[in-house]
Design a protein around this motif. Structure first.
Motif, PDB file in Angstrom:
ATOM      1  N   LYS A   1       0.832  -1.200   0.000  1.00 13.58           N
ATOM      2  CA  LYS A   1       0.000   0.000   0.000  1.00 13.58           C
ATOM      3  C   LYS A   1       0.868   1.253   0.000  1.00 13.58           C
ATOM      4  O   LYS A   1       0.526   2.251  -0.635  1.00 13.58           O
ATOM      5  N   GLY A   2       1.998   1.194   0.701  1.00 13.45           N
ATOM      6  CA  GLY A   2       2.925   2.318   0.685  1.00 13.45           C
ATOM      7  C   GLY A   2       3.456   2.583  -0.712  1.00 13.45           C
ATOM      8  O   GLY A   2       3.522   3.734  -1.158  1.00 13.45           O
ATOM      9  N   GLY A   3       3.820   1.510  -1.413  1.00 14.39           N
ATOM     10  CA  GLY A   3       4.292   1.652  -2.785  1.00 14.39           C
ATOM     11  C   GLY A   3       3.212   2.184  -3.706  1.00 14.39           C
ATOM     12  O   GLY A   3       3.468   3.046  -4.561  1.00 14.39           O
ATOM     13  N   LEU A   4       1.980   1.680  -3.524  1.00 10.14           N
ATOM     14  CA  LEU A   4       0.857   2.132  -4.349  1.00 10.14           C
ATOM     15  C   LEU A   4       0.545   3.600  -4.077  1.00 10.14           C
ATOM     16  O   LEU A   4       0.200   4.350  -4.992  1.00 10.14           O
ATOM     17  N   LEU A   5       0.680   3.999  -2.820  1.00 11.71           N
ATOM     18  CA  LEU A   5       0.509   5.410  -2.464  1.00 11.71           C
ATOM     19  C   LEU A   5       1.510   6.260  -3.246  1.00 11.71           C
ATOM     20  O   LEU A   5       1.158   7.310  -3.793  1.00 11.71           O
TER      21      LEU A   5
ATOM     22  N   ALA B   1       0.013  12.244  -9.614  1.00 11.81           N
ATOM     23  CA  ALA B   1      -0.573  13.555  -9.327  1.00 11.81           C
ATOM     24  C   ALA B   1       0.129  14.666 -10.096  1.00 11.81           C
ATOM     25  O   ALA B   1      -0.437  15.737 -10.312  1.00 11.81           O
ATOM     26  N   VAL B   2       1.369  14.417 -10.530  1.00  8.77           N
ATOM     27  CA  VAL B   2       2.110  15.403 -11.310  1.00  8.77           C
ATOM     28  C   VAL B   2       1.497  15.550 -12.703  1.00  8.77           C
ATOM     29  O   VAL B   2       1.528  16.630 -13.305  1.00  8.77           O
ATOM     30  N   ILE B   3       0.905  14.464 -13.214  1.00  6.77           N
ATOM     31  CA  ILE B   3       0.384  14.443 -14.575  1.00  6.77           C
ATOM     32  C   ILE B   3      -1.112  14.745 -14.628  1.00  6.77           C
ATOM     33  O   ILE B   3      -1.573  15.496 -15.495  1.00  6.77           O
TER      34      ILE B   3
ATOM     35  N   SER C   1      -4.884  13.614  -5.794  1.00  8.04           N
ATOM     36  CA  SER C   1      -4.217  13.992  -4.548  1.00  8.04           C
ATOM     37  C   SER C   1      -3.601  12.768  -3.893  1.00  8.04           C
ATOM     38  O   SER C   1      -4.314  11.859  -3.463  1.00  8.04           O
ATOM     39  N   GLY C   2      -2.266  12.755  -3.832  1.00  8.85           N
ATOM     40  CA  GLY C   2      -1.584  11.640  -3.195  1.00  8.85           C
ATOM     41  C   GLY C   2      -1.893  11.550  -1.716  1.00  8.85           C
ATOM     42  O   GLY C   2      -2.039  10.457  -1.166  1.00  8.85           O
TER      43      GLY C   2
ATOM     44  N   LEU D   1       1.001  17.503   0.589  1.00  9.88           N
ATOM     45  CA  LEU D   1       0.707  17.124   1.971  1.00  9.88           C
ATOM     46  C   LEU D   1      -0.681  17.537   2.432  1.00  9.88           C
ATOM     47  O   LEU D   1      -1.179  17.024   3.433  1.00  9.88           O
ATOM     48  N   VAL D   2      -1.298  18.465   1.723  1.00  5.09           N
ATOM     49  CA  VAL D   2      -2.649  18.903   2.071  1.00  5.09           C
ATOM     50  C   VAL D   2      -3.616  18.317   1.056  1.00  5.09           C
ATOM     51  O   VAL D   2      -3.616  18.725  -0.109  1.00  5.09           O
ATOM     52  N   PRO D   3      -4.418  17.326   1.456  1.00  8.21           N
ATOM     53  CA  PRO D   3      -5.331  16.663   0.517  1.00  8.21           C
ATOM     54  C   PRO D   3      -6.250  17.657  -0.182  1.00  8.21           C
ATOM     55  O   PRO D   3      -6.774  18.581   0.437  1.00  8.21           O
TER      56      PRO D   3
END
Length: 319
Positions: free
Chosen positions: A31-35, A42-44, A49-50, A189-191
């Motif tokens: 899940k950490g990797g998928l996050l 999110a850059v593209i 929102s990560g 960091l801010v959803p």
């Protein structure tokens, strides 16, 4: 006052135990990797929102803690962040090689899919203040949160400057790039805040995207100074903003997540209103692509269902 000290210390110790950065099992590490993949994407994709995904995976507070304490507890924090960083690199690669191609081919349908995923996952955000009393202040914070990404999107579409130039930068430009890197860290960091929307508003999204090319690097080697400045600002932002968000959650958890909920919902709205998608609407005015609209609706529904079922699964089995 002294009588409360043991209770306060015990509370702090319990909080640290709850924020143990050690992955419980391979599933949580995955899940950490998928996050990380979603953070890279999110850059593209505007609006993705990560940090919202981190909330879904129940890794958000650990993520904030890891960034905020990386200098103090380097080994523990680094071990937690490694799978996320690997996933982030993979997300960037997939984004540039795959999603960017699909965005050029069927932009509305791809945006609709990610918007569906974000909307379907919205209950994971509201779970963070479930059972809390609804107060006028919290409602106002939700509305403000909802308005912020919408306003940013409107500005990026209508009041934004033209595309900026990365070549022949002056000294003050490099200071600006550090500031931009910091702002991008805030969006991560801010959803609900979108780095893409901010970069579009400032006119740097397309130039930075186009700069990722071996040919461009060869012709403009000074771009690596720009990257370095962005990285410095980004790292400073991660360290400072993560600590700020952690304190807000610790002291005003319900109010913070009411605001985050508004930001997250507002980001879904902005996915259908930004410079990239507005260009599609303009093309439809000349030649309406009904099949892409239908495909977008279908993918949106698929995204909502898939994300919601995942949230329900996490509620039952999440760590």
């Amino acid at each position: 006052m002294q009588d409360n000290l043991p209770e306060n210390r015990q509370s702090e110790e319990q909080e640290q135990d709850n924020l143990s950065l050690k992955y419980a099992d391979k599933r949580e590490m995955f899940k950490g990797g998928l996050l990380g993949v979603f953070i890279g994407l999110a850059v593209i994709v505007p609006g993705v929102s990560g940090s919202a995904v981190a909330i879904i995976f129940r890794l958000y507070e650990k993520l904030l803690y890891a960034f905020g304490n990386i200098l103090k507890k380097f080994k523990e924090c680094a071990l937690f962040l490694v799978p996320i960083l690997i996933g982030g690199v993979a997300g960037l690669v997939v984004g540039f090689l795959g999603v960017q191609y699909l965005m050029a081919l069927i932009p509305f349908a791809i945006v609709a899919l990610f918007a569906g995923l974000m909307l379907g996952a919205f209950p994971a955000v509201t779970d963070q203040f479930k059972g809390e009393k609804v107060t006028p202040t919290r409602v106002i914070l939700f509305i403000v949160g909802l308005a912020v990404p919408v306003i940013l999107s409107v500005v990026s579409c209508n009041i934004a400057t033209g595309e900026q130039v990365l070549e022949n930068a002056q000294f003050y430009h490099y200071i600006l790039f550090v500031v931009i890197g910091y702002v991008v860290a805030v969006t991560q960091l801010v959803p609900g805040l979108s780095a893409t929307a901010v970069l579009m508003m400032l006119g740097y999204f397309t130039p930075l995207l186009n700069s990722v090319s071996v040919t461009y690097w060869g012709e403009n080697p000074q771009i690596f100074i720009v990257y370095a400045c962005l990285a410095v600002g980004f790292l400073i932002g991660l360290l400072t903003v993560s600590k700020g968000m952690s304190k807000l959650i610790e002291r005003r958890r319900a109010a913070t997540f009411y605001t985050v909920a508004g930001l997250s919902l507002g980001s879904v709205v902005t996915m259908f209103y930004n410079s990239e998608v507005n260009a599609v609407y303009s093309e439809w005015g000349v030649s309406f692509m009904w099949w892409e609209l239908v495909l977008g609706i279908v993918l949106f529904a698929v995204g909502v269902c898939a994300a919601y079922f995942f949230v329900r699964y996490e509620r039952r089995h999440g760590v």
